[in-house]
Design a protein around this motif. Structure first.
Motif, PDB file in Angstrom:
ATOM      1  N   LEU A   1       0.420   4.586 -17.732  1.00 39.93           N
ATOM      2  CA  LEU A   1       1.151   5.859 -17.713  1.00 39.93           C
ATOM      3  C   LEU A   1       2.055   6.077 -18.925  1.00 39.93           C
ATOM      4  CD1 LEU A   1       2.049   5.839 -13.907  1.00 39.93           C
ATOM      5  CD2 LEU A   1       0.393   7.346 -15.051  1.00 39.93           C
ATOM      6  N   ALA A   2       2.215   5.054 -19.763  1.00 35.42           N
ATOM      7  CA  ALA A   2       3.147   5.175 -20.892  1.00 35.42           C
ATOM      8  C   ALA A   2       2.794   6.369 -21.772  1.00 35.42           C
ATOM      9  CB  ALA A   2       3.147   3.883 -21.705  1.00 35.42           C
ATOM     10  N   ARG A   3       1.516   6.623 -21.949  1.00 34.59           N
ATOM     11  CA  ARG A   3       1.088   7.707 -22.843  1.00 34.59           C
ATOM     12  C   ARG A   3       1.494   9.079 -22.321  1.00 34.59           C
ATOM     13  NH1 ARG A   3      -5.090   6.272 -21.693  1.00 34.59           N
ATOM     14  NH2 ARG A   3      -3.986   4.310 -21.480  1.00 34.59           N
TER      15      ARG A   3
ATOM     16  N   THR B   1       0.844  -1.208   0.000  1.00 35.52           N
ATOM     17  CA  THR B   1       0.000   0.000   0.000  1.00 35.52           C
ATOM     18  C   THR B   1       0.876   1.254   0.000  1.00 35.52           C
ATOM     19  OG1 THR B   1      -1.606  -1.275   1.262  1.00 35.52           O
ATOM     20  CG2 THR B   1      -1.988   1.090   1.099  1.00 35.52           C
ATOM     21  N   GLY B   2       1.907   1.256   0.837  1.00 36.99           N
ATOM     22  CA  GLY B   2       2.797   2.419   0.906  1.00 36.99           C
ATOM     23  C   GLY B   2       3.505   2.657  -0.418  1.00 36.99           C
ATOM     24  N   ALA B   3       4.008   1.580  -1.015  1.00 37.46           N
ATOM     25  CA  ALA B   3       4.702   1.723  -2.308  1.00 37.46           C
ATOM     26  C   ALA B   3       3.742   2.244  -3.371  1.00 37.46           C
ATOM     27  CB  ALA B   3       5.299   0.379  -2.721  1.00 37.46           C
ATOM     28  N   TRP B   4       2.510   1.750  -3.332  1.00 37.43           N
ATOM     29  CA  TRP B   4       1.514   2.239  -4.299  1.00 37.43           C
ATOM     30  C   TRP B   4       1.208   3.726  -4.068  1.00 37.43           C
ATOM     31  CZ3 TRP B   4      -3.720   3.178  -2.515  1.00 37.43           C
ATOM     32  CH2 TRP B   4      -4.530   3.728  -3.506  1.00 37.43           C
ATOM     33  N   LEU B   5       1.072   4.131  -2.794  1.00 43.06           N
ATOM     34  CA  LEU B   5       0.793   5.546  -2.502  1.00 43.06           C
ATOM     35  C   LEU B   5       1.911   6.445  -3.041  1.00 43.06           C
ATOM     36  CD1 LEU B   5      -0.606   5.376   1.162  1.00 43.06           C
ATOM     37  CD2 LEU B   5      -1.881   6.009  -0.909  1.00 43.06           C
ATOM     38  N   VAL B   6       3.161   6.021  -2.849  1.00 35.49           N
ATOM     39  CA  VAL B   6       4.292   6.822  -3.335  1.00 35.49           C
ATOM     40  C   VAL B   6       4.285   6.854  -4.867  1.00 35.49           C
ATOM     41  CG1 VAL B   6       6.819   6.916  -3.507  1.00 35.49           C
ATOM     42  CG2 VAL B   6       5.734   6.408  -1.294  1.00 35.49           C
ATOM     43  N   ALA B   7       4.059   5.689  -5.474  1.00 34.26           N
ATOM     44  CA  ALA B   7       4.062   5.628  -6.944  1.00 34.26           C
ATOM     45  C   ALA B   7       2.910   6.462  -7.504  1.00 34.26           C
ATOM     46  CB  ALA B   7       3.945   4.178  -7.403  1.00 34.26           C
ATOM     47  N   GLN B   8       1.752   6.408  -6.869  1.00 32.47           N
ATOM     48  CA  GLN B   8       0.593   7.152  -7.364  1.00 32.47           C
ATOM     49  C   GLN B   8       0.824   8.660  -7.259  1.00 32.47           C
ATOM     50  OE1 GLN B   8      -2.950   7.520  -4.958  1.00 32.47           O
ATOM     51  NE2 GLN B   8      -4.253   6.872  -6.674  1.00 32.47           N
ATOM     52  N   ALA B   9       1.291   9.113  -6.083  1.00 30.93           N
ATOM     53  CA  ALA B   9       1.524  10.553  -5.894  1.00 30.93           C
ATOM     54  C   ALA B   9       2.612  11.052  -6.851  1.00 30.93           C
ATOM     55  CB  ALA B   9       1.928  10.831  -4.443  1.00 30.93           C
ATOM     56  N   SER B  10       3.643  10.246  -7.061  1.00 34.96           N
ATOM     57  CA  SER B  10       4.726  10.639  -7.971  1.00 34.96           C
ATOM     58  C   SER B  10       4.215  10.699  -9.406  1.00 34.96           C
ATOM     59  CB  SER B  10       5.881   9.631  -7.884  1.00 34.96           C
ATOM     60  OG  SER B  10       6.338   9.525  -6.552  1.00 34.96           O
ATOM     61  N   ALA B  11       3.416   9.703  -9.774  1.00 32.66           N
ATOM     62  CA  ALA B  11       2.875   9.669 -11.139  1.00 32.66           C
ATOM     63  C   ALA B  11       1.972  10.875 -11.392  1.00 32.66           C
ATOM     64  CB  ALA B  11       2.109   8.368 -11.364  1.00 32.66           C
ATOM     65  N   LYS B  12       1.167  11.239 -10.386  1.00 35.07           N
ATOM     66  CA  LYS B  12       0.295  12.420 -10.549  1.00 35.07           C
ATOM     67  C   LYS B  12       1.138  13.659 -10.823  1.00 35.07           C
ATOM     68  CE  LYS B  12      -3.704  11.287  -7.662  1.00 35.07           C
ATOM     69  NZ  LYS B  12      -4.443  11.614  -6.467  1.00 35.07           N
ATOM     70  N   ALA B  13       2.235  13.806 -10.068  1.00 31.14           N
ATOM     71  CA  ALA B  13       3.105  14.974 -10.255  1.00 31.14           C
ATOM     72  C   ALA B  13       3.726  14.947 -11.653  1.00 31.14           C
ATOM     73  CB  ALA B  13       4.196  14.985  -9.179  1.00 31.14           C
ATOM     74  N   MET B  14       4.145  13.764 -12.097  1.00 27.97           N
ATOM     75  CA  MET B  14       4.800  13.656 -13.419  1.00 27.97           C
ATOM     76  C   MET B  14       3.813  13.926 -14.556  1.00 27.97           C
ATOM     77  SD  MET B  14       7.210  10.335 -12.707  1.00 27.97           S
ATOM     78  CE  MET B  14       8.654  10.433 -11.651  1.00 27.97           C
TER      79      MET B  14
END
Ligand code: NAD
Length: 256
Positions: free
Chosen positions: A178-180, A120-133
């Motif tokens: 996220l590739a697009r 869950t923690g790894a997903w939260l970090v990946a999700q927040a980072s992806a949103k920023a990117m």
């Protein structure tokens, strides 16, 4: 020309679990490649020590207190990283915990924290980072730190096995979605890497016996992390996404 592919000069990077172990080493590697690194974990004092080590080798790094199991803390950390260093371009999503649990006796109290941090923690970090990117539009690379136990089992660590297997599939799913946006998501799957936390085990007879069966007949060293981390975080891996990359001396192929 090829050297430039592996450079991260001036790019903002975030490394979670950067206060010690593999995360500390990932942070040093990215800083060595020129990234400006936000060092995330819960222990500010330890993070400050890592930041000082990075400054001593001429790198740029700043501590950010973050609990990866807390959505608000993760979101605030990503925002702070971007305020410090600009658009987030690389993330090493490394925070993790391991706990030995016997299959027939494991309780929710033992199971939950392992899933909370590693999945869950790894997903939260990946999700927040992806949103920023996605928001800044410059693309980026997210590297989830999995384990060979995402793909094979090891008795006594059922929640950890399950969390890392889940993280592998989160990696594939995120990569596809996220590739697009020019955001790549891959995972590194280490075998046994020698750190301060596990060093004494490898001196014991069972530790030595285990290592004697890994095809390369040696433990991974922290320096073995540098190349794969820089490769996946940088444009050197520009056409790679959704991959789970072993880093294990041949361990996952099989004991010989
Ligand atoms: P470690 O225990 O030395 O470091 C773990 C890091 O995660 C620490 O910085 C800790 O503070 C941080 N962390 C834990 N819970 C957190 C939370 N709630 N919020 C923020 N940070 C938190 O472990 P390590 O050996 O360096 O492992 C790092 C990663 O590599 C983990 O994901 C682990 O599963 C993976 N891994 C390690 C090995 C190995 O042999 N060391 C092998 C395979 C995979």
């Amino acid at each position: 020309m090829t050297d430039a592919l592996f450079r991260l000069d001036g790019r903002a990077a975030l490394v979670t679990g950067a206060s010690r172990g593999l995360g500390r080493r990932f942070a040093m590697a990215l800083a060595g490649a020129g990234a400006h690194v936000a060092l995330a974990a819960r222990d500010l004092e330890r993070l400050e020590a890592v930041a000082a080590e990075i400054a001593a080798i001429g790198g740029e790094a700043t501590p950010i207190v973050m609990d990866v199991t807390d959505r608000a803390s993760v979101a605030a950390g990503v925002t702070e990283a971007e305020m410090l260093f600009g658009p987030l371009r690389a993330v090493i999503n490394n925070s993790g915990i391991a706990l030995t649990q016997r299959l027939l006796e494991v309780t929710e109290t033992e199971w939950d924290p392992v899933i909370d941090v590693n999945l869950t923690g790894a997903w939260l970090v990946a999700q927040a980072s992806a949103k920023a990117m996605v928001a800044h539009g410059q693309g980026g690379s997210i590297v989830n730190i999995s384990s060979i136990l995402g793909q094979r089992t090891n008795p006594g660590v059922i929640a950890y096995n399950a969390a890392k297997a889940g993280l592998d599939h989160v990696t594939r799913e995120m990569a596809a979605e996220l590739a697009r946006y020019g955001v790549r998501v891959n995972a590194l799957a280490p075998g046994y890497i020698e750190t301060d936390m596990n060093r004494s085990y490898w001196e014991t007879p069972p530790g030595k016996a285990l290592m004697g069966r890994v095809p390369m007949r040696r433990l991974g060293q922290e320096a073995d992390l540098d190349g794969p981390a820089i490769f996946l975080a940088s444009d050197a891996s520009a056409y790679m996404t959704g991959q789970i990359i072993g880093l294990d001396g041949g361990h996952a192929v099989g004991f010989i």
